[in-house]
Design a protein around this motif. Structure first.
Motif, PDB file in Angstrom:
ATOM      1  N   ALA A   1       0.821  -1.218   0.000  1.00 32.69           N
ATOM      2  CA  ALA A   1       0.000   0.000   0.000  1.00 32.69           C
ATOM      3  C   ALA A   1       0.853   1.265   0.000  1.00 32.69           C
ATOM      4  O   ALA A   1       0.499   2.253  -0.644  1.00 32.69           O
ATOM      5  CB  ALA A   1      -0.939   0.000   1.204  1.00 32.69           C
ATOM      6  N   GLU A   2       1.977   1.245   0.680  1.00 30.48           N
ATOM      7  CA  GLU A   2       2.844   2.430   0.732  1.00 30.48           C
ATOM      8  C   GLU A   2       3.468   2.701  -0.642  1.00 30.48           C
ATOM      9  O   GLU A   2       3.551   3.834  -1.082  1.00 30.48           O
ATOM     10  CB  GLU A   2       3.932   2.240   1.793  1.00 30.48           C
ATOM     11  N   VAL A   3       3.896   1.650  -1.316  1.00 30.43           N
ATOM     12  CA  VAL A   3       4.460   1.794  -2.659  1.00 30.43           C
ATOM     13  C   VAL A   3       3.372   2.268  -3.620  1.00 30.43           C
ATOM     14  O   VAL A   3       3.596   3.141  -4.457  1.00 30.43           O
ATOM     15  CB  VAL A   3       5.080   0.461  -3.145  1.00 30.43           C
ATOM     16  N   GLN A   4       2.179   1.727  -3.478  1.00 27.90           N
ATOM     17  CA  GLN A   4       1.059   2.057  -4.366  1.00 27.90           C
ATOM     18  C   GLN A   4       0.677   3.534  -4.343  1.00 27.90           C
ATOM     19  O   GLN A   4       0.130   4.040  -5.314  1.00 27.90           O
ATOM     20  CB  GLN A   4      -0.164   1.218  -4.018  1.00 27.90           C
ATOM     21  N   LYS A   5       0.958   4.228  -3.265  1.00 23.16           N
ATOM     22  CA  LYS A   5       0.601   5.654  -3.174  1.00 23.16           C
ATOM     23  C   LYS A   5       1.191   6.467  -4.323  1.00 23.16           C
ATOM     24  O   LYS A   5       0.633   7.478  -4.710  1.00 23.16           O
ATOM     25  CB  LYS A   5       1.061   6.247  -1.841  1.00 23.16           C
TER      26      LYS A   5
ATOM     27  N   LEU B   1      10.123   0.372  -7.282  1.00 24.62           N
ATOM     28  CA  LEU B   1      11.041  -0.334  -6.388  1.00 24.62           C
ATOM     29  C   LEU B   1      10.288  -0.974  -5.237  1.00 24.62           C
ATOM     30  O   LEU B   1       9.295  -0.415  -4.756  1.00 24.62           O
ATOM     31  CB  LEU B   1      12.063   0.628  -5.764  1.00 24.62           C
ATOM     32  N   ARG B   2      10.801  -2.095  -4.776  1.00 23.26           N
ATOM     33  CA  ARG B   2      10.328  -2.674  -3.522  1.00 23.26           C
ATOM     34  C   ARG B   2      10.666  -1.701  -2.397  1.00 23.26           C
ATOM     35  O   ARG B   2      11.678  -0.999  -2.455  1.00 23.26           O
ATOM     36  CB  ARG B   2      11.041  -3.999  -3.272  1.00 23.26           C
ATOM     37  N   ARG B   3       9.838  -1.652  -1.386  1.00 23.55           N
ATOM     38  CA  ARG B   3      10.077  -0.699  -0.306  1.00 23.55           C
ATOM     39  C   ARG B   3      11.428  -0.931   0.362  1.00 23.55           C
ATOM     40  O   ARG B   3      12.090   0.019   0.795  1.00 23.55           O
ATOM     41  CB  ARG B   3       8.956  -0.744   0.722  1.00 23.55           C
TER      42      ARG B   3
END
Length: 181
Positions: A28-32, A96-98
């Motif tokens: 969800a954080e990456v999706q932002k 990128l992956r978090r």
């Protein structure tokens, strides 16, 4: 492709990268920072994407590279999309992956894809658009040398609200000037 910095390299996507790709797609954080709903993907669709991904410059197509660390562990994907060989332009994209955030990997991979675009593929212009609220990405793009061109205000309806896109580009002469070959 070995980068000038041994901590990161670009290579063709492989099926072993599928779990890592799915990780950032469902984070969800990456999706932002994204303009699409990658969280709806499953492992089969990711493997299908990897199988179709190419690194050959073909007019109208996209190329996608895996970004890996020194141990060949998948960190993200970097792409040149909507390749236009007549006008010598392409759209840049990165994810990128978090776990890869804050390590300079995005900057290293971006410099390498720009080197390929301008030096190997002979492109004239690389462009991108980014959500106006994605300050982290914008800082990196500006530090790399992308030039702000303008905004498409309330251009996208995403996650229940209208979003503004900022547009950036880098021209061949700007790249050559900044990275003096």
């Amino acid at each position: 492709m070995q980068n000038r910095n041994d901590k990161m390299r670009l290579r063709k996507l492989e099926e072993k990268d599928a779990e890592g790709m799915l990780e950032w797609m469902q984070d969800a954080e990456v999706q932002k920072g994204f303009q699409f709903h990658a969280d709806e993907k499953d492992i089969e669709s990711v493997i299908d994407f990897i199988r179709r991904a190419d690194i050959q410059m073909i007019d109208g197509q996209d190329i996608h590279y895996a970004i890996t660390d020194e141990n060949d562990e998948y960190q993200g994907t970097i792409s040149l999309k909507s390749i236009d060989l007549t006008d010598k332009r392409a759209e840049y994209a990165i994810s990128l992956r978090r776990g890869a955030w804050g390590k300079g990997i995005a900057s290293q991979a971006t410099r390498e894809i720009l080197r390929l675009a301008f030096e190997q593929f002979g492109m004239e212009r690389i462009y991108l658009n980014v959500l106006a609220e994605n300050d982290r990405a914008i800082r990196m793009y500006e530090r790399i040398g992308f030039v702000y061109e303008g905004a498409f205000r309330k251009h996208l309806f995403l996650r229940g609200e209208y979003k503004t896109l900022k547009w950036y580009s880098m021209l061949r002469e700007e790249y050559l000037s900044k990275y003096e070959l």
